[in-house]
Write a protein that holds these residues in place. Structure first.
Motif, PDB file in Angstrom:
ATOM      1  N   THR A 151       0.831  -1.200   0.000  1.00  0.00           N
ATOM      2  CA  THR A 151       0.000   0.000   0.000  1.00  0.00           C
ATOM      3  C   THR A 151       0.866   1.252   0.000  1.00  0.00           C
ATOM      4  O   THR A 151       1.983   1.240   0.532  1.00  0.00           O
ATOM      5  CB  THR A 151      -0.911   0.025   1.243  1.00  0.00           C
ATOM      6  OG1 THR A 151      -1.735   1.206   1.220  1.00  0.00           O
ATOM      7  CG2 THR A 151      -0.112   0.028   2.531  1.00  0.00           C
ATOM      8  N   ARG A 167      -0.203   6.823   2.278  1.00  0.00           N
ATOM      9  CA  ARG A 167      -1.408   7.603   2.552  1.00  0.00           C
ATOM     10  C   ARG A 167      -2.615   6.721   2.843  1.00  0.00           C
ATOM     11  O   ARG A 167      -3.622   7.210   3.353  1.00  0.00           O
ATOM     12  CB  ARG A 167      -1.714   8.545   1.382  1.00  0.00           C
ATOM     13  CG  ARG A 167      -2.050   7.842   0.074  1.00  0.00           C
ATOM     14  CD  ARG A 167      -2.129   8.836  -1.076  1.00  0.00           C
ATOM     15  NE  ARG A 167      -3.040   9.909  -0.820  1.00  0.00           N
ATOM     16  CZ  ARG A 167      -4.338   9.864  -1.055  1.00  0.00           C
ATOM     17  NH1 ARG A 167      -4.874   8.756  -1.540  1.00  0.00           N
ATOM     18  NH2 ARG A 167      -5.115  10.894  -0.797  1.00  0.00           N
ATOM     19  N   GLN A 168      -2.544   5.425   2.530  1.00  0.00           N
ATOM     20  CA  GLN A 168      -3.661   4.527   2.800  1.00  0.00           C
ATOM     21  C   GLN A 168      -3.347   3.511   3.900  1.00  0.00           C
ATOM     22  O   GLN A 168      -4.077   2.547   4.094  1.00  0.00           O
ATOM     23  CB  GLN A 168      -4.059   3.786   1.518  1.00  0.00           C
ATOM     24  CG  GLN A 168      -4.652   4.707   0.460  1.00  0.00           C
ATOM     25  CD  GLN A 168      -5.145   3.949  -0.753  1.00  0.00           C
ATOM     26  OE1 GLN A 168      -4.919   2.754  -0.893  1.00  0.00           O
ATOM     27  NE2 GLN A 168      -5.821   4.657  -1.643  1.00  0.00           N
ATOM     28  N   SER A 181      -3.672   3.739   7.050  1.00  0.00           N
ATOM     29  CA  SER A 181      -4.712   3.664   8.081  1.00  0.00           C
ATOM     30  C   SER A 181      -5.839   2.717   7.701  1.00  0.00           C
ATOM     31  O   SER A 181      -6.553   2.216   8.568  1.00  0.00           O
ATOM     32  CB  SER A 181      -5.295   5.054   8.347  1.00  0.00           C
ATOM     33  OG  SER A 181      -5.899   5.585   7.169  1.00  0.00           O
ATOM     34  N   GLU A 182      -5.998   2.451   6.396  1.00  0.00           N
ATOM     35  CA  GLU A 182      -7.036   1.535   5.936  1.00  0.00           C
ATOM     36  C   GLU A 182      -6.561   0.093   5.923  1.00  0.00           C
ATOM     37  O   GLU A 182      -7.338  -0.821   5.650  1.00  0.00           O
ATOM     38  CB  GLU A 182      -7.502   1.939   4.534  1.00  0.00           C
ATOM     39  CG  GLU A 182      -8.051   3.365   4.464  1.00  0.00           C
ATOM     40  CD  GLU A 182      -8.357   3.780   3.040  1.00  0.00           C
ATOM     41  OE1 GLU A 182      -8.408   2.889   2.161  1.00  0.00           O
ATOM     42  OE2 GLU A 182      -8.525   4.992   2.795  1.00  0.00           O
ATOM     43  N   SER A 183      -5.266  -0.129   6.186  1.00  0.00           N
ATOM     44  CA  SER A 183      -4.702  -1.483   6.140  1.00  0.00           C
ATOM     45  C   SER A 183      -3.863  -1.750   7.386  1.00  0.00           C
ATOM     46  O   SER A 183      -2.794  -2.320   7.311  1.00  0.00           O
ATOM     47  CB  SER A 183      -3.839  -1.643   4.893  1.00  0.00           C
ATOM     48  OG  SER A 183      -4.492  -1.244   3.732  1.00  0.00           O
ATOM     49  N   SER A 191       3.826   7.709   8.038  1.00  0.00           N
ATOM     50  CA  SER A 191       2.572   7.238   8.611  1.00  0.00           C
ATOM     51  C   SER A 191       2.762   6.190   9.694  1.00  0.00           C
ATOM     52  O   SER A 191       1.874   5.999  10.538  1.00  0.00           O
ATOM     53  CB  SER A 191       1.680   6.663   7.496  1.00  0.00           C
ATOM     54  OG  SER A 191       1.455   7.624   6.487  1.00  0.00           O
TER      55      SER A 191
END
Length: 263
Positions: free
Chosen positions: A173, A176-177, A179-181, A198
């Motif tokens: 990933t 920026r993504q 937090s979704e994984s 992140s």
């Protein structure tokens, strides 16, 4: 008017070590008439030199490089105005530059090449941009893709770990993504393109991190350990490296249960 077809090679060259080049990539480079390079600022000179190092290592004779300025991209605008549209706009402008290079610097019947970091299929825009140019119909060419050693593979090799664990998936990933994984028992996560560090938001999660920057180059940095213990060190080293070089390329793996056990 010549009916000879232009040929474009998209060559994966690994993450910086000339020894990471495959035999197929070396052969492709030897049949290339002109190498196209896009760059900007301090990053332009450093990454262009790394490409020249790869070419010098694998080509016996002189070679031709044509450089062009990579269109500027406002990363702050990416976040504020809508990431997807900002990327589409940047890719359109990049396609304009690449189309001009192919039309003006590559004669019909000749072979040109883009040297792509890592592997062209993984978080790189070159293939999509070439398809956009072909769809415009202003310049015709055939293209071929030569895979390369990705920064993900190089990261695992340098840390001497497997990317996968028995029967478990891997998620790749952009930062920026993340937090979704979030790391969980559904698998481990490889994070690329993380300009905002992140990983620091995962404090207290019990996750381990295997981090690497400039992998395969003389400036390589490797850090591994429990995230809570090494996060500050990574952030310090990352800031110092960016200040010194003006750019940074880093990748990392997040893993629960680093001893390889399943819960």
């Amino acid at each position: 008017m010549s009916t000879a077809v232009r040929k474009i090679l998209v060559i994966g060259i690994g993450s910086g070590d000339p020894d990471h080049l495959t035999f197929a990539a070396a052969k492709a480079m030897r049949r290339t008439d002109v190498f196209f390079v896009l760059g900007k600022g301090r990053e332009k000179s450093a990454l262009t030199q790394l490409r020249r190092d790869v070419l010098d290592e694998h080509l016996a004779g002189p070679y031709r490089i044509v450089e062009a300025e990579d269109p500027w991209r406002d990363r702050f605008q990416d976040e504020c105005a809508g990431y997807a549209e900002a990327v589409r706009d940047w890719r359109r402008r990049r396609a304009d530059v690449c189309e001009k290079l192919i039309r003006e610097e590559l004669a019909p019947g000749q072979c040109g090449a883009f040297l792509v970091w890592g592997d062209p299929s993984l978080y790189d825009s070159t293939l999509g941009i070439l398809e956009d140019i072909r769809a415009r119909g202003e310049v015709t060419f055939e293209h071929e893709v030569i895979p390369g050693i990705s920064s993900v593979s190089a990261l695992a090799a340098r840390h001497r770990i497997n990317l996968n664990r028995v029967g478990r998936p891997i998620h790749i990933t952009p930062g920026r993504q993340l937090s979704e994984s979030l790391p969980n028992d559904d698998g481990d996560i490889v994070v690329m393109l993380d300009a905002h560090e992140s990983f620091q938001h995962l404090a207290g999660s019990g996750v381990w991190i295997y981090w690497g920057a400039y992998i395969g180059t003389p400036d390589e940095i490797l850090i591994a350990g429990p995230l809570d213990e090494v996060s500050g060190h990574i952030r310090h080293m990352r800031a110092a490296a960016r200040a010194e070089h003006g750019w940074i390329m880093d990748t990392y793996l997040l893993r629960l249960h680093p001893d390889g056990t399943d819960s």
